[in-house]
Write a protein that holds these residues in place. Structure first.
Motif, short mmCIF file in Angstrom:
data_model
loop_
_atom_site.label_atom_id
_atom_site.label_comp_id
_atom_site.label_asym_id
_atom_site.label_seq_id
_atom_site.Cartn_x
_atom_site.Cartn_y
_atom_site.Cartn_z
N ARG A 154 -9.06 -2.73 0.74
CA ARG A 154 -9.70 -3.47 -0.35
C ARG A 154 -9.09 -3.12 -1.71
NH1 ARG A 154 -13.95 -2.80 3.27
NH2 ARG A 154 -14.95 -4.76 3.88
N ASP A 155 -8.38 -2.02 -1.77
CA ASP A 155 -7.62 -1.68 -2.98
C ASP A 155 -6.35 -2.53 -3.00
OD1 ASP A 155 -5.91 -0.51 -4.89
OD2 ASP A 155 -6.88 1.43 -4.67
N ALA A 156 -6.14 -3.26 -4.09
CA ALA A 156 -5.00 -4.19 -4.16
C ALA A 156 -3.67 -3.45 -4.01
CB ALA A 156 -5.04 -4.96 -5.48
N GLU A 157 -3.56 -2.25 -4.60
CA GLU A 157 -2.32 -1.49 -4.48
C GLU A 157 -2.06 -1.08 -3.04
OE1 GLU A 157 0.15 -0.65 -6.61
OE2 GLU A 157 -0.77 -2.11 -7.95
N ASN A 158 -3.11 -0.69 -2.32
CA ASN A 158 -2.94 -0.31 -0.92
C ASN A 158 -2.53 -1.51 -0.07
OD1 ASN A 158 -3.77 2.15 -1.78
ND2 ASN A 158 -5.71 2.16 -0.69
#
Length: 669
Positions: A154-158
């Protein structure tokens, strides 16, 4: 026996992955999965170490799976036994650490099923004895690690890190698939024994070398194929990051050695030149990028790139020496490369564990928000300090020995007959010396900013020591780093069967040397005694501490830190990670990072604060990958219109495609 034990361990890990998916949401799931993974890894480690040290003959098993008439072939020889030791040592340490760290995991159901699957995939790659089994295991390893990278999707960077990693993993597998296709030839001999019996032409062998550099190099993190690594490693949980950095990259090194040294036949001298150049550039660019980062795990990820460069320099030297019939020098260079691969597994796993402990205690990985942790996490600080000393190649720790052996191999380069190698090897040696010095600066910066000084945030000031499982894993690895640095001769002798199986030579037996010294070439040239260095350091430090305590006043005096005449209690007045790296950025940044400083200085009377911002770019991404991504995006946008055609236009496209294929078939025949 070792092969059977390893396969049973793989079956257990696969069963554990399946059961882990069903119990992942239960409160006891973390302890069950990691404890079982620890037990399985220790069993496989013991079997592999026994096979390696006993110098037993290869152990093979064929299962009725895989390709028809070939099956799934598995084999444990000295080389694969060594890398099984590395894989299971790293797996056992990560499992032990996970017993404590896993309790803080926000989404255990996204980690527990894939952790044992990841261990199983890496083990199968090392066991594989045919191309189909190797590639299937390689993809299993990649997919399991991708799932772990996407645990917090859910983290965009991940999510971006997972996408880039998946693309690069697919590219690497395609390159290895083409390499094995060329090695198998028209007869389709995909078993490694059949490939060994072949003799590819020089141009075909060179093409396979390039493909293997692309395939294994993309997984190992060689420049310019490294772009996924600093994105994926910080995204994964810390014990998974330790596995990816400390272990999975060594599986890629194993793949390179297995194909290039074992299956490809006698090398040409220019192979060593190519691998040397790539390794040297990778080492310097990796550590320079690490110096510019402030994210603790991203620093460690870029440092992995630097250490992989060291390993490939050793492999390049071994190829060059082997091509010229210098078997003793080839054995020294390969021993240095394998020794550094083992060392990197230990100290990089330790440092990722330390980063996970800091993240657990403070909730941040940003160096600029840490500080003073040595007072609140003393055991973690001591273990991380040992890891920083080891990765900085400071004696008496293990990192010094392998880098010193690499430099000893470089000093043998004047005996090489080719002028290209005579000129290139000293230049690469200078790059390695620069990389080693910059690595020391990098980890002085890491430890000093994170653990020394005053806390730079409320979270750092409230940090507490982590659990006993995590501490046990870190202290155990720190102890191994010190023990191997003190007694490196035992490790060199342990590596000898693997080295002999690859280059048909080995270093002289070190256990017989007086005072447990190591002599890589000859006593008249150089030698090193880790035990005496350790005793000298310990004795000198003890005498200094004794003299200070006996001669100094017994009164205990405390005073505030020197404030340079500007009494400001704010921790913001301390040195920062950015200010520590500024001189190096000024020297290298314009060329290597396209660094730009942006300063906003309000005029007199304006109450706004001054602001300083540094803009860093990765030239490899901008030059190589960004244009490709732009072209793919453009074509995808154009092809997206095909989703909205009418049925008449779809039928027309099918008809035109059929006519085109029939026309091509008629012209071909």
């Amino acid at each position: 026996m070792a092969c059977g034990v390893a396969l049973w361990c793989v079956a257990t890990l696969v069963g554990l992955a399946v059961s882990g998916a069903s119990i992942a949401r239960r409160p006891f799931a973390t302890q069950v999965v990691y404890a079982a993974s620890l037990a399985v890894s220790l069993v496989s480690f013991a079997a592999a170490l026994t096979h390696l040290l006993s110098a037993a003959s290869p152990d093979t098993i064929t299962l009725p799976l895989g390709l028809p008439w070939i099956g799934a072939r598995f084999r444990v020889d000295a080389l694969s036994a060594l890398f099984l030791v590395i894989v299971n040592l790293g797996g056992a340490a990560a499992s032990l650490y996970g017993l404590g760290y896993g309790r803080h995991e926000e989404a255990p159901h996204r980690v527990l099923p894939f952790f044992p699957a990841f261990l199983a995939g890496m083990t199968l790659v090392v066991l594989a004895d045919d191309a189909f089994t190797f590639l299937l295991s390689w993809e299993s390893m990649s997919l399991a690690s991708w799932a772990l990278v996407m645990a917090h999707h859910r983290d965009a960077e991940n999510a971006r890190a997972g996408y880039v990693y998946l693309v690069m993993a697919s590219f690497g597998t395609l390159a290895l698939l083409l390499a094995f296709g060329l090695l198998a030839g028209p007869d389709g001999g995909y078993a490694f024994a059949s490939i060994r019996a072949g003799s590819p032409s020089p141009w075909l062998a060179g093409l396979v070398l390039i493909l293997v550099l692309l395939g294994a190099g993309s997984k190992a993190g060689l420049v310019p194929l490294h772009v996924w690594l600093p994105l994926a490693h910080p995204a994964a949980p810390s014990h998974v990051s330790a596995l990816m950095s400390g272990v999975m990259t060594k599986v890629a090194v194993y793949g390179f050695i297995r194909i290039v040294f074992d299956l490809l036949g006698p090398p040409s001298w220019w192979w060593g030149l190519a691998v040397l150049g790539i390794g040297g550039i990778t080492a310097v660019l990796g550590v320079l990028q690490a110096l510019m980062q402030t994210d603790l795990k991203r620093i460690l990820a870029y440092s992995t790139i630097e250490n992989i460069g060291f390993v490939f320099v050793g492999l390049g030297l071994a190829l060059a020496f082997r091509a010229n019939g210098m078997s003793a020098a080839a054995a020294l260079a390969l021993t240095a490369a394998l020794f550094h691969a083992l060392n990197h597994t230990l100290f990089k796993s330790l440092l990722f564990f330390g980063a996970g402990a800091v993240l657990t205690a403070t909730g941040t990985r940003d160096l600029e928000r840490l500080g003073g942790l040595i007072h609140r996490m003393p055991a973690t600080a001591a273990a991380v300090l040992a890891g920083c000393a080891a990765i900085s190649a400071l004696p008496p720790f293990n990192g010094f020995v392998s880098e010193w052996l690499t430099l000893q191999a470089i000093l043998l380069s004047p005996q090489l007959p080719q002028w290209g190698l005579k000129l290139a090897v000293p230049a690469v040696g200078a790059l390695l010396a620069l990389a080693a010095a910059l690595a020391a600066a990098c980890f002085v910066r890491v430890f000093g900013i994170a653990f020394l000084g005053r806390p730079r945030s409320e979270a750092a000031s409230q940090a507490r020591e982590v659990d006993r499982w995590s501490l046990t894993a870190m202290v155990g690895l720190a102890g191994l780093c010190l023990a191997i640095g003190i007694l490196p001769g035992l490790v060199i002798d342990g590596l000898a069967p693997a080295v002999r199986s690859v280059v048909a030579a080995e270093m002289p037996r070190q256990i017989a040397v007086a005072w447990l010294s190591i002599v890589p070439v000859g006593e008249s040239r150089s030698s090193y005694n880790g035990l005496l260095v350790f005793l000298f350091i310990a004795l000198s430090a003890s005498l200094a501490a004794f003299a200070i305590h006996r001669l100094a006043s017994r009164a205990l005096r405390r005073a505030p830190a020197w404030d340079c005449g500007y009494p400001d209690p704010s921790p913001a007045t301390q040195y920062t990670a950015g200010s520590f790296a500024q001189p190096i950025r000024r020297v290298f940044g314009t060329v290597v990072f396209r660094a730009r400083d942006h300063v906003e200085m309000p005029p007199p009377g304006d109450p706004r604060p001054a602001r300083f911002k540094v803009d860093l770019r990765d030239p490899v991404w901008d030059i190589l990958y960004a244009p490709v991504a732009g072209i793919v995006g453009f074509l995808a946008d154009r092809l997206n219109h095909l989703q909205f055609l009418t049925i008449r236009r779809y039928l027309s496209l099918v008809f035109m495609a059929l006519v085109t294929l029939l026309l091509a078939l008629s012209l071909w025949s």
